[in-house]
Motif scaffolding. Sequence first.
Motif, PDB file in Angstrom:
ATOM      1  N   ILE A  23     -54.115  39.070  46.537  1.00 45.12           N
ATOM      2  CA  ILE A  23     -55.352  38.643  47.188  1.00 45.12           C
ATOM      3  C   ILE A  23     -55.310  37.128  47.317  1.00 45.12           C
ATOM      4  O   ILE A  23     -55.248  36.412  46.318  1.00 45.12           O
ATOM      5  CB  ILE A  23     -56.599  39.047  46.370  1.00 45.12           C
ATOM      6  CG1 ILE A  23     -56.600  40.552  46.092  1.00 45.12           C
ATOM      7  CG2 ILE A  23     -57.869  38.623  47.102  1.00 45.12           C
ATOM      8  CD1 ILE A  23     -56.819  41.405  47.301  1.00 45.12           C
ATOM      9  N   ASN A  24     -55.301  36.643  48.551  1.00 43.97           N
ATOM     10  CA  ASN A  24     -55.216  35.196  48.792  1.00 43.97           C
ATOM     11  C   ASN A  24     -54.066  34.571  48.006  1.00 43.97           C
ATOM     12  O   ASN A  24     -54.211  33.548  47.341  1.00 43.97           O
ATOM     13  CB  ASN A  24     -56.538  34.518  48.442  1.00 43.97           C
ATOM     14  CG  ASN A  24     -57.670  34.964  49.344  1.00 43.97           C
ATOM     15  OD1 ASN A  24     -57.501  35.086  50.552  1.00 43.97           O
ATOM     16  ND2 ASN A  24     -58.829  35.232  48.755  1.00 43.97           N
ATOM     17  N   ASN A  25     -52.908  35.258  48.082  1.00 43.22           N
ATOM     18  CA  ASN A  25     -51.658  34.801  47.466  1.00 43.22           C
ATOM     19  C   ASN A  25     -51.702  34.792  45.939  1.00 43.22           C
ATOM     20  O   ASN A  25     -50.859  34.163  45.303  1.00 43.22           O
ATOM     21  CB  ASN A  25     -51.263  33.409  47.981  1.00 43.22           C
ATOM     22  CG  ASN A  25     -50.935  33.426  49.461  1.00 43.22           C
ATOM     23  OD1 ASN A  25     -50.127  34.242  49.911  1.00 43.22           O
ATOM     24  ND2 ASN A  25     -51.572  32.546  50.218  1.00 43.22           N
ATOM     25  N   GLU A  26     -52.647  35.487  45.343  1.00 38.18           N
ATOM     26  CA  GLU A  26     -52.696  35.636  43.896  1.00 38.18           C
ATOM     27  C   GLU A  26     -52.623  37.112  43.547  1.00 38.18           C
ATOM     28  O   GLU A  26     -53.198  37.954  44.235  1.00 38.18           O
ATOM     29  CB  GLU A  26     -53.989  35.048  43.313  1.00 38.18           C
ATOM     30  CG  GLU A  26     -54.064  33.538  43.347  1.00 38.18           C
ATOM     31  CD  GLU A  26     -55.293  33.017  42.611  1.00 38.18           C
ATOM     32  OE1 GLU A  26     -56.387  33.597  42.793  1.00 38.18           O
ATOM     33  OE2 GLU A  26     -55.160  32.057  41.851  1.00 38.18           O
TER      34      GLU A  26
ATOM     35  N   MET B 166     -53.479  40.538  42.197  1.00 36.27           N
ATOM     36  CA  MET B 166     -54.759  41.159  41.891  1.00 36.27           C
ATOM     37  C   MET B 166     -54.787  41.574  40.420  1.00 36.27           C
ATOM     38  O   MET B 166     -53.875  42.232  39.929  1.00 36.27           O
ATOM     39  CB  MET B 166     -54.969  42.384  42.779  1.00 36.27           C
ATOM     40  CG  MET B 166     -56.341  42.999  42.678  1.00 36.27           C
ATOM     41  SD  MET B 166     -56.601  44.267  43.956  1.00 36.27           S
ATOM     42  CE  MET B 166     -55.248  45.380  43.594  1.00 36.27           C
ATOM     43  N   SER B 167     -55.834  41.161  39.695  1.00 38.75           N
ATOM     44  CA  SER B 167     -55.922  41.490  38.275  1.00 38.75           C
ATOM     45  C   SER B 167     -57.368  41.443  37.816  1.00 38.75           C
ATOM     46  O   SER B 167     -58.208  40.754  38.409  1.00 38.75           O
ATOM     47  CB  SER B 167     -55.085  40.519  37.431  1.00 38.75           C
ATOM     48  OG  SER B 167     -55.653  39.228  37.451  1.00 38.75           O
TER      49      SER B 167
ATOM     50  N   ASN C 193     -60.441  39.462  40.938  1.00 40.83           N
ATOM     51  CA  ASN C 193     -60.266  39.446  42.398  1.00 40.83           C
ATOM     52  C   ASN C 193     -59.944  40.826  42.965  1.00 40.83           C
ATOM     53  O   ASN C 193     -59.434  40.944  44.084  1.00 40.83           O
ATOM     54  CB  ASN C 193     -59.166  38.449  42.786  1.00 40.83           C
ATOM     55  CG  ASN C 193     -57.808  38.818  42.201  1.00 40.83           C
ATOM     56  OD1 ASN C 193     -57.702  39.713  41.361  1.00 40.83           O
ATOM     57  ND2 ASN C 193     -56.773  38.113  42.623  1.00 40.83           N
ATOM     58  N   GLY C 194     -60.212  41.867  42.204  1.00 44.37           N
ATOM     59  CA  GLY C 194     -59.963  43.211  42.697  1.00 44.37           C
ATOM     60  C   GLY C 194     -60.965  43.619  43.770  1.00 44.37           C
ATOM     61  O   GLY C 194     -62.137  43.242  43.720  1.00 44.37           O
ATOM     62  N   VAL C 195     -60.497  44.366  44.739  1.00 44.22           N
ATOM     63  CA  VAL C 195     -61.347  44.852  45.818  1.00 44.22           C
ATOM     64  C   VAL C 195     -61.112  46.346  45.977  1.00 44.22           C
ATOM     65  O   VAL C 195     -59.972  46.787  46.143  1.00 44.22           O
ATOM     66  CB  VAL C 195     -61.029  44.148  47.158  1.00 44.22           C
ATOM     67  CG1 VAL C 195     -61.933  44.664  48.271  1.00 44.22           C
ATOM     68  CG2 VAL C 195     -61.166  42.640  47.018  1.00 44.22           C
TER      69      VAL C 195
END
Length: 470
Positions: free
Chosen positions: A262-265, A267-268, A273-275
């Motif tokens: 997510i946005n180059n990071e 997901m954790s 930043n999980g979706v």
Amino acid sequence: MNLKIYDSMTRELQPFIPREPGKVNMYVCGPTVYDYIHIGNARPVIFFDVVRRYLEAIGFQVNYIVNYTDVDDKMIRKATELGITVPELAERFITAFKEDREALGALPPTVSPRVMETMPEIIAFIQDLVDQGVAYENGGDVYFRTGSFSEYGKLSHKNLDELQYGIRIDVDERKESAQDFVLWKAAKPGEIYWSSPWGDGRPGWHIECSAMIRKYAGDTLDIHGGGHDLQFPHHECEIAQSESLTGQPLSRNWMHNGFVNINNEKMSKSLGNGVTVRQLLQGMSKYAIRYLMLATHYRSPLNFSEETIRQATNSIDRLTNCRDNVKHRLSSVAQGNLALAGDEGLKERLKQLAKDFHSRMEDDFSTPDAITAWFGLVSEVNTYLQREAVSETSLLFILAQIDEMNGILGLLPTIEEAGLLDDEVDALIAERAAARANRNFARSDEIRDLLASRGILLDDTPQGVRWRRK
């Protein structure tokens, strides 16, 4: 058929040769059903749906198996938090997963086995391993002797020393070796359990998939798929216990998709930043999600961002508009509004693009390159539609090419999903033309606004009114 697949075990492209001609047994590890799936879970749902679609498109009968893990530690904890039973929790989120899978445009699997429904086979599998001497019981738990399988680590290309503390299990004095992994867990007070020769308990994670594979596909799969994170320990342990029991390869081909960022990071949970798929679908069509997932090669990391979402949405609009413009022009030709003009050169170019599409899919399911071939078709078609005279035969041929590509990638909305049916749009356009001829411009504008509100955009051209879906 020149299909080649990158095998995670050999780390090489190899020709796809199923065990039984014309048939494919494919197993993809499914969700642990304790919550709604996130976009990381959606990637294998979409990609392996395309693998299945392509195999069927080129003539294979596919036995596509995707399991549900409906009992494990996470399930027990979540059920306790919600004050419901584990089976109730499983029913809730299996239903949710099916809804999300359909919302992503993925076809239902041939079979969707559940751990709770496979318990006799799981217990029998473990007992056979104990009888062979490669598993042992201690205190109601049953463990697999990892050292008994000399090839352990062949999928992840690691040796036992490297893996000593990598297996998803705490160091336990009841184990003969730190690398041994659990096959059966003795029940703790208040936990869900099943009776077994070793006492009440429940299975470990890895044995569940081995038992379900054997029940629904036999000893050897043609394709075993899942996320990259499942290579170790899950798939490594599956291989050890299954091949120890059967003496046969668990799978002829191993496929693993890359991570989603997510946005180059990455997901954790720690980054928050999980979706979930449901959240994503509130602001993005399922076709744009599928496009975004397929526009990056499945083995590469995939990045979600506002920019990639915008690009995917615009790309779907372009593909959809091309198809709808062809259908509109075909309607005009069928009504005798335009002269017919053959174009064998166009057909040859489209045949070559279709060939390119398939050659890309045959190259380890390279969906980004297949999409590029589809856009090549769009460019040819858009140029062709600028002609004053077009051929009905050519338009039908174009639609056939689009339908073939879409049947594999699943990127275009159906007419019903798009809103108004083609005939309804044409009728409103005819009414608008009559209103303009009668100088009833208020009604003409009203119809244009109505169509716009339903996602239909009009273009007045020298050849007549063209329409496209927004």
